[in-house]
Design a protein around this motif. Structure first.
Motif, PDB file in Angstrom:
ATOM      1  N   ALA A 111       0.803  -1.226   0.000  1.00 16.42           N
ATOM      2  CA  ALA A 111       0.000   0.000   0.000  1.00 16.42           C
ATOM      3  C   ALA A 111       0.840   1.284   0.000  1.00 16.42           C
ATOM      4  N   PRO A 112       1.862   1.423   0.858  1.00 19.09           N
ATOM      5  CA  PRO A 112       2.623   2.679   0.843  1.00 19.09           C
ATOM      6  C   PRO A 112       3.367   2.922  -0.466  1.00 19.09           C
TER       7      PRO A 112
ATOM      8  N   LEU B 278      -4.036   5.987  -4.944  1.00 17.93           N
ATOM      9  CA  LEU B 278      -4.570   6.113  -3.596  1.00 17.93           C
ATOM     10  C   LEU B 278      -5.773   5.211  -3.339  1.00 17.93           C
ATOM     11  N   ASP B 279      -6.645   5.060  -4.320  1.00 16.01           N
ATOM     12  CA  ASP B 279      -7.839   4.236  -4.102  1.00 16.01           C
ATOM     13  C   ASP B 279      -7.467   2.767  -3.901  1.00 16.01           C
ATOM     14  N   GLU B 280      -6.547   2.261  -4.725  1.00 14.25           N
ATOM     15  CA  GLU B 280      -6.124   0.865  -4.547  1.00 14.25           C
ATOM     16  C   GLU B 280      -5.408   0.699  -3.208  1.00 14.25           C
TER      17      GLU B 280
ATOM     18  N   ALA C 276      -2.068   6.506   7.874  1.00 10.28           N
ATOM     19  CA  ALA C 276      -1.720   7.900   8.131  1.00 10.28           C
ATOM     20  C   ALA C 276      -1.064   8.533   6.909  1.00 10.28           C
ATOM     21  N   ALA C 277      -0.173   7.766   6.252  1.00  6.25           N
ATOM     22  CA  ALA C 277       0.470   8.276   5.033  1.00  6.25           C
ATOM     23  C   ALA C 277      -0.560   8.553   3.945  1.00  6.25           C
ATOM     24  N   LEU C 278      -1.566   7.689   3.867  1.00  2.00           N
ATOM     25  CA  LEU C 278      -2.637   7.900   2.889  1.00  2.00           C
ATOM     26  C   LEU C 278      -3.425   9.174   3.219  1.00  2.00           C
ATOM     27  N   ALA C 279      -3.745   9.362   4.497  1.00  2.00           N
ATOM     28  CA  ALA C 279      -4.470  10.567   4.908  1.00  2.00           C
ATOM     29  C   ALA C 279      -3.651  11.818   4.613  1.00  2.00           C
ATOM     30  N   TYR C 280      -2.355  11.747   4.852  1.00  2.00           N
ATOM     31  CA  TYR C 280      -1.480  12.887   4.562  1.00  2.00           C
ATOM     32  C   TYR C 280      -1.500  13.226   3.076  1.00  2.00           C
ATOM     33  N   ARG C 281      -1.413  12.178   2.262  1.00  4.10           N
ATOM     34  CA  ARG C 281      -1.407  12.400   0.800  1.00  4.10           C
ATOM     35  C   ARG C 281      -2.717  13.049   0.338  1.00  4.10           C
ATOM     36  N   ARG C 282      -3.790  12.744   1.048  1.00  2.39           N
ATOM     37  CA  ARG C 282      -5.098  13.328   0.713  1.00  2.39           C
ATOM     38  C   ARG C 282      -5.328  14.654   1.441  1.00  2.39           C
ATOM     39  N   GLU C 283      -4.283  15.149   2.098  1.00  2.00           N
ATOM     40  CA  GLU C 283      -4.299  16.444   2.785  1.00  2.00           C
ATOM     41  C   GLU C 283      -5.259  16.477   3.968  1.00  2.00           C
TER      42      GLU C 283
END
Length: 351
Positions: free
Chosen positions: A217-218, A226-228, A259-266
């Motif tokens: 995932a990361p 991001l969706d996958e 958390a990294a995903l949330a960060y990427r989505r601002e």
């Protein structure tokens, strides 16, 4: 060779009686084996089994002592295969504790012994090479890590479930190595192979498959998929929490990826909350000075700087630098990242 629960219980009783005293316990253990009609090999296997259980429960002091006892028992037998297995487990334990120099010394000795003894099977050599690969990934010796992973792949001999699991783990680790080097495109193919291979061997709902998904995932986040990435993390976290519980180290790792995903989505508020939970679970499992904490400390420092809190950012980056300087190569990319972050804060930002 399997070990009976009766012998395991008897060996555990002697171990508990002696504590971690380091004196006289092996003689008593061999006597227990003899009373049960078992020899030194069965006692050594019992010690390894108990050591693995202690390791999985993160009782590292007990696990290390048991692996050392198993090594001592095998020396008297002249059983190189069991000695190498015991040393590989001990080296892996040291690596998990962040004791990287000790891990390298033990693992290199195990590999040398395995190469000198034709009786040591490929599966044991694979374990040692894989452990060396993981160790060198963490310390920043990336070329050596890749060499050991690829060497281990050449030792795979068949298509049994155990072979498929070993292959999946090696592809998982090759993907993680490419990720650590920042070569995200190169990390995708081995990451997907790890998932597919493990699903064939164990089924789609096994926790090891979930860990493969959580690791890929990361990489996908870095590539903008991001969706996958979210789908993989959602599936993985459900299985990990069901298997290990909400307070486990692996749960923390998955939360860090979310958390990294949330960060990427601002979504910085959610990112900070998840990174905080990740750090807490890692500290709980590994201790406050373990090198694996540094990436989460860096992420929290970046968020603190974004949120206008340079003092907190400085404290987090200083802690990460202190941890990494003591454990990784001077050219390790993460060390460079946290040092640059610290320098970006200006005067007073040295460690």
């Amino acid at each position: 060779m399997s070990v009976s629960e009766g012998l395991l219980g008897a060996v555990a009783e002697v171990v508990d009686e002696h504590g971690l005293s380091g004196t006289g316990e092996l003689t008593g253990l061999l006597a227990v084996g003899a009373e049960a009609g078992e020899g030194a090999e069965a006692v050594a296997l019992a010690l390894l089994t108990l050591g693995i259980r202690a390791r999985d429960e993160r009782d590292y002091a007990r696990a290390g002592w048991l692996f050392e006892l198993a090594s001592e028992a095998t020396v008297g037998m002249g059983d190189v295969q069991l000695w190498v297995r015991a040393r590989a487990l001990l080296g892996g334990l040291y690596r998990a504790q962040g004791r990287y120099d000790e891990a390298e010394e033990v693992l290199r000795a195990a590999l040398a012994a395995a190469e000198d003894a034709s009786a040591v099977p490929g599966s044991v050599r694979i374990d040692v090479c894989n452990e060396l690969g993981i160790l060198f990934k963490y310390t920043g010796k990336f070329d050596e890590a890749k060499s050991f992973y690829e060497r281990a792949l050449t030792l795979l001999e068949g298509n049994s479930v155990s072979d498929q699991r070993a292959a999946a783990s090696l592809h998982h680790n090759l993907s993680g190595l490419a990720h650590s080097r920042g070569d995200f495109a190169a990390a995708v193919e081995p990451g997907r192979r790890a998932i597919a291979t493990r699903e064939r061997a164990l089924g789609p709902d096994h926790v090891e498959v979930a860990l493969d998904k959580a690791a890929l995932a990361p990489v996908l986040i870095e590539l903008g998929e991001l969706d996958e990435a979210e789908t993989l993390l959602t599936e993985a976290l459900a299985v990990i929490e069901e298997t290990y519980g909400p307070e486990h180290y692996e749960t923390g790792v998955a939360l860090g990826n979310l958390a990294a995903l949330a960060y990427r989505r601002e979504d910085y508020v959610r990112a900070e909350e998840l990174f905080g939970r990740c750090l807490r679970l890692k500290e709980q499992a590994l201790g406050p000075g373990h090198p694996e904490l540094a990436v989460t400390l860096n992420n929290l420092a970046v968020l603190a700087g974004r949120n206008g809190d340079p003092d907190r950012a400085r404290s987090l980056w200083q802690r990460a630098v202190t941890i990494l300087v003591a454990s990784v190569e001077s050219g390790h990319p993460l060390l460079g990242t946290v040092q640059r972050g610290l320098e970006s804060l200006g005067p007073g930002a040295t460690a």
